[in-house]
Design a protein around this motif. Structure first.
Motif, mmCIF file in Angstrom:
data_model
loop_
_atom_site.group_PDB
_atom_site.id
_atom_site.type_symbol
_atom_site.label_atom_id
_atom_site.label_comp_id
_atom_site.label_asym_id
_atom_site.label_seq_id
_atom_site.Cartn_x
_atom_site.Cartn_y
_atom_site.Cartn_z
ATOM 1 N N ARG A 115 -22.896 -36.262 -21.163
ATOM 2 C CA ARG A 115 -22.715 -37.389 -20.244
ATOM 3 C C ARG A 115 -22.870 -36.924 -18.794
ATOM 4 N NH1 ARG A 115 -18.540 -40.244 -22.561
ATOM 5 N NH2 ARG A 115 -17.211 -38.491 -22.108
ATOM 6 N N GLY A 116 -22.319 -35.747 -18.459
ATOM 7 C CA GLY A 116 -22.450 -35.202 -17.114
ATOM 8 C C GLY A 116 -23.891 -34.892 -16.756
ATOM 9 N N ALA A 117 -24.631 -34.338 -17.700
ATOM 10 C CA ALA A 117 -26.041 -34.012 -17.455
ATOM 11 C C ALA A 117 -26.856 -35.276 -17.197
ATOM 12 C CB ALA A 117 -26.614 -33.240 -18.640
ATOM 13 N N ILE A 118 -26.650 -36.298 -18.010
ATOM 14 C CA ILE A 118 -27.403 -37.537 -17.840
ATOM 15 C C ILE A 118 -27.007 -38.231 -16.542
ATOM 16 C CG2 ILE A 118 -27.883 -39.823 -18.822
ATOM 17 C CD1 ILE A 118 -29.171 -37.354 -20.272
ATOM 18 N N GLN A 119 -25.727 -38.205 -16.206
ATOM 19 C CA GLN A 119 -25.301 -38.809 -14.946
ATOM 20 C C GLN A 119 -25.939 -38.094 -13.758
ATOM 21 O OE1 GLN A 119 -21.056 -39.417 -14.404
ATOM 22 N NE2 GLN A 119 -21.308 -39.537 -12.183
ATOM 23 N N ALA A 120 -25.965 -36.762 -13.805
ATOM 24 C CA ALA A 120 -26.581 -35.988 -12.718
ATOM 25 C C ALA A 120 -28.064 -36.324 -12.593
ATOM 26 C CB ALA A 120 -26.377 -34.495 -12.959
ATOM 27 N N ASP A 133 -41.673 -40.413 -15.704
ATOM 28 C CA ASP A 133 -42.875 -40.101 -14.925
ATOM 29 C C ASP A 133 -42.510 -39.699 -13.492
ATOM 30 O OD1 ASP A 133 -45.602 -39.698 -14.629
ATOM 31 O OD2 ASP A 133 -45.962 -41.751 -13.948
ATOM 32 N N LEU A 134 -41.598 -38.732 -13.398
ATOM 33 C CA LEU A 134 -41.102 -38.238 -12.110
ATOM 34 C C LEU A 134 -41.535 -36.794 -11.910
ATOM 35 C CD1 LEU A 134 -37.465 -39.632 -12.390
ATOM 36 C CD2 LEU A 134 -39.327 -40.568 -11.004
ATOM 37 N N PRO A 135 -41.498 -36.328 -10.666
ATOM 38 C CA PRO A 135 -41.801 -34.916 -10.432
ATOM 39 C C PRO A 135 -40.707 -34.035 -11.035
ATOM 40 C CG PRO A 135 -40.971 -35.939 -8.430
ATOM 41 C CD PRO A 135 -41.153 -37.047 -9.441
ATOM 42 N N SER A 136 -40.988 -32.764 -11.172
ATOM 43 C CA SER A 136 -39.975 -31.843 -11.707
ATOM 44 C C SER A 136 -38.758 -31.821 -10.792
ATOM 45 C CB SER A 136 -40.545 -30.426 -11.811
ATOM 46 O OG SER A 136 -41.586 -30.401 -12.749
ATOM 47 N N PRO A 137 -37.577 -31.963 -11.360
ATOM 48 C CA PRO A 137 -36.372 -31.977 -10.529
ATOM 49 C C PRO A 137 -35.978 -30.571 -10.087
ATOM 50 C CG PRO A 137 -35.772 -32.216 -12.822
ATOM 51 C CD PRO A 137 -37.279 -32.192 -12.767
ATOM 52 N N ASP A 138 -35.135 -30.513 -9.078
ATOM 53 C CA ASP A 138 -34.532 -29.256 -8.644
ATOM 54 C C ASP A 138 -33.465 -28.907 -9.687
ATOM 55 O OD1 ASP A 138 -33.081 -27.186 -7.518
ATOM 56 O OD2 ASP A 138 -32.957 -28.110 -5.531
ATOM 57 N N PHE A 139 -33.857 -28.090 -10.651
ATOM 58 C CA PHE A 139 -32.986 -27.804 -11.789
ATOM 59 C C PHE A 139 -31.619 -27.279 -11.361
ATOM 60 C CE2 PHE A 139 -31.398 -24.267 -14.381
ATOM 61 C CZ PHE A 139 -30.829 -25.023 -15.399
ATOM 62 N N ILE A 140 -31.588 -26.344 -10.425
ATOM 63 C CA ILE A 140 -30.315 -25.737 -10.007
ATOM 64 C C ILE A 140 -29.382 -26.812 -9.444
ATOM 65 C CG2 ILE A 140 -29.235 -24.075 -8.429
ATOM 66 C CD1 ILE A 140 -30.778 -22.831 -10.785
ATOM 67 N N LYS A 141 -29.913 -27.695 -8.637
ATOM 68 C CA LYS A 141 -29.099 -28.768 -8.049
ATOM 69 C C LYS A 141 -28.565 -29.701 -9.139
ATOM 70 C CE LYS A 141 -29.285 -32.192 -4.360
ATOM 71 N NZ LYS A 141 -30.124 -32.798 -3.322
ATOM 72 N N ILE A 142 -29.426 -30.064 -10.064
ATOM 73 C CA ILE A 142 -29.020 -30.932 -11.179
ATOM 74 C C ILE A 142 -27.945 -30.235 -12.011
ATOM 75 C CG2 ILE A 142 -29.785 -32.100 -13.295
ATOM 76 C CD1 ILE A 142 -30.982 -33.396 -10.857
ATOM 77 N N PHE A 143 -28.181 -28.960 -12.329
ATOM 78 C CA PHE A 143 -27.224 -28.230 -13.158
ATOM 79 C C PHE A 143 -25.862 -28.134 -12.472
ATOM 80 C CE2 PHE A 143 -25.228 -24.092 -14.177
ATOM 81 C CZ PHE A 143 -24.787 -24.420 -15.445
ATOM 82 N N ARG A 144 -25.839 -27.821 -11.190
ATOM 83 C CA ARG A 144 -24.555 -27.704 -10.475
ATOM 84 C C ARG A 144 -23.786 -29.023 -10.507
ATOM 85 N NH1 ARG A 144 -26.956 -24.217 -5.508
ATOM 86 N NH2 ARG A 144 -26.831 -22.182 -6.521
ATOM 87 N N ARG A 145 -24.494 -30.129 -10.295
ATOM 88 C CA ARG A 145 -23.840 -31.445 -10.330
ATOM 89 C C ARG A 145 -23.340 -31.752 -11.740
ATOM 90 N NH1 ARG A 145 -20.475 -35.091 -8.856
ATOM 91 N NH2 ARG A 145 -21.150 -37.235 -9.164
#
Length: 163
Positions: free
Chosen positions: A148-153, A118-130
């Motif tokens: 694992r990297g995606a979930i950690q980010a 129940d969170l706002p939409s994330p900054d996809f580009i930032k999440i993807f880069r991390r």
């Protein structure tokens, strides 16, 4: 005493076993007698069965859950020989998990992750880069390390919202 790895394996086996049991067992059968004796324990809906080697949770009717389990093919002597009893085993080659496919995966997971917490939409580009950086740092190119990297980010992003 069981270690953390064994505990994790046991929980994973219980989950898969419970899903298979709920999807395939005959309607009305709610107990398993695997040790040459009758099990008289009749658990209520979604109550833990309390039985090791049996099934973790039970329902009154079939769950109709579809299962997809990835195995490395080893022929009929391998694990797929055991899985065939539950239906056909489709064998196919997976396409290479490229950076573009990883981007599409992260994009989709972001939506579900945000909704699940129940969170706002994330900054996809930032999440993807991390996530991409974490995947590359793993250095194995495996799908498992990508996930694992995606979930950690995403976890890091969620934790940053509360700071």
């Amino acid at each position: 005493m069981a270690g953390p790895k064994l505990d994790q394996q046991t929980r994973a086996g219980n989950l898969i076993g419970g899903l298979i049991w709920g999807a395939t067992e005959q309607v009305g059968r709610r107990e398993r007698s695997t040790w040459q004796r009758k099990n008289f324990y009749q658990p209520e809906r979604l109550e833990h069965s309390g039985r090791a080697g049996g099934f973790p949770f039970t329902t009154l009717s079939r769950s109709h859950v579809g299962l997809v389990i990835a195995l490395t093919p080893r022929g009929d002597e391998g694990p797929e020989g055991l899985w065939k009893q539950f239906g056909p085993v489709d064998i196919f080659d997976l396409p290479e998990f490229t950076e573009e496919r990883f981007r599409l995966y992260v994009e989709g997971v972001c939506v579900y992750y945000a909704a699940g917490y129940d969170l706002p939409s994330p900054d996809f580009i930032k999440i993807f880069r991390r996530a991409l950086r974490l995947w590359r740092e793993a250095g194995d190119g495996a799908t498992r390390s990508a996930v694992r990297g995606a979930i950690q980010a995403l976890d890091e992003w969620r934790e940053s919202l509360s700071q």
